[in-house]
Design a protein around this motif. Structure first.
Motif, mmCIF file in Angstrom:
data_model
loop_
_atom_site.group_PDB
_atom_site.id
_atom_site.type_symbol
_atom_site.label_atom_id
_atom_site.label_comp_id
_atom_site.label_asym_id
_atom_site.label_seq_id
_atom_site.Cartn_x
_atom_site.Cartn_y
_atom_site.Cartn_z
ATOM 1 N N HIS A 1 2.525 6.636 -6.787
ATOM 2 C CA HIS A 1 1.471 7.551 -7.256
ATOM 3 C C HIS A 1 1.844 9.009 -6.969
ATOM 4 N N ARG A 2 2.310 9.247 -5.749
ATOM 5 C CA ARG A 2 2.646 10.628 -5.377
ATOM 6 C C ARG A 2 3.883 11.138 -6.126
ATOM 7 N N SER B 1 6.240 9.055 4.667
ATOM 8 C CA SER B 1 5.409 7.869 4.535
ATOM 9 C C SER B 1 6.279 6.603 4.401
ATOM 10 N N ASP C 1 1.267 3.906 -3.061
ATOM 11 C CA ASP C 1 0.953 5.304 -2.752
ATOM 12 C C ASP C 1 2.158 6.214 -3.056
ATOM 13 N N GLN D 1 0.834 -1.199 0.000
ATOM 14 C CA GLN D 1 0.000 0.000 0.000
ATOM 15 C C GLN D 1 0.876 1.259 0.000
ATOM 16 N N THR D 2 1.885 1.275 0.877
ATOM 17 C CA THR D 2 2.780 2.427 0.963
ATOM 18 C C THR D 2 3.552 2.610 -0.341
#
Lengths: 92, 92, 92, 92
Positions: free
Chosen positions: B11-12, B53, B8, B4-5
């Motif tokens: 994506h960022r 993150s 993410d 998930q991290t």
């Protein structure tokens, strides 16, 4: 935190307090703005060094103990604190 | 780092790359300097958020595993890395 | 901003965009978290260098022109912008 | 720098010096590391606010005077100083 780190941090913070008092004196003497700003920046850097040293000791003591322990909530707590401290320093 | 991290973060970072290309376009269009600087600062902040993150996930996976493990050298290594990362962000 | 600074900033931002794409590749290849974080920090530093260069050019062009001009409101505006940019970088 | 800014900066720096002495007391009382680090970060932020205020006043006095003046070398000097101060704050 171990005694060595604590004594060292106290020593360095006393030096920072003296530094800040020196900057107040610079302002009272109407010294050049940029020289004052550079000294303030140096004091900020000195504070950052103390934080790093305390964080390093914290990781090796409290954080290590918590992670090796059996309480999931406690592990979660100490790890969240590290992330939070990191977030503050990297804001910009 | 968990999936998930990682997803993410990818994506960022794609968003940051797009943002940087947008800033290049601003420069080519001769946009006002301060507006360009503000967009660069926003991209820096976005990168800082990704680092946080990833660090958070790293603490909960690799660091936790290493600290719960039996190898003192490995524990030492992962903790030193955290301090080093923190030092970089708090330099000033 | 002068042409040299603008061309240089575009060149450096293209390099940052390439760097960010390289970091995305690192994540896709599941590279070690700390190595990824260090590359993100390097990209942040590269962006900070571009901001500095643009600010320096801005001071020597727009700000100098405004301060030498007759409009008080315009002088006020350019100076407030410098303080605001400085505030963003020194938040922590 | 104007008198108001100078008096305000002195006042705030006295508060920072008191804050740092309070942090020393926290260490002597063996308070929790993270609480100490958060207070150090708050002191860093307070110092950053003082720098900003002084820089803002400096821009409106010395820098404005130099830029409106006839000496190119003096203009160059004050502008280089602003860039240098900005570079320090945006290092990471």
């Amino acid at each position: 935190m171990d005694e060595q780190t604590r004594a060292d941090a106290i020593h360095r913070l006393k030096s920072v307090a003296g530094h800040v008092n020196g900057i107040i004196k610079m302002l009272e003497d109407d010294r050049y703005c940029i020289d004052v700003i550079k000294q303030i920046q140096a004091a900020q850097t000195a504070l950052a060094r103390v934080s790093e040293s305390i964080l390093d000791a914290h990781l090796r003591t409290c954080v290590t103990t918590a992670i090796q322990g059996d309480e999931a909530a406690e592990r979660e707590r100490v790890l969240s604190e590290i992330t939070e401290v990191f977030r503050h320093t990297s804001r910009s």
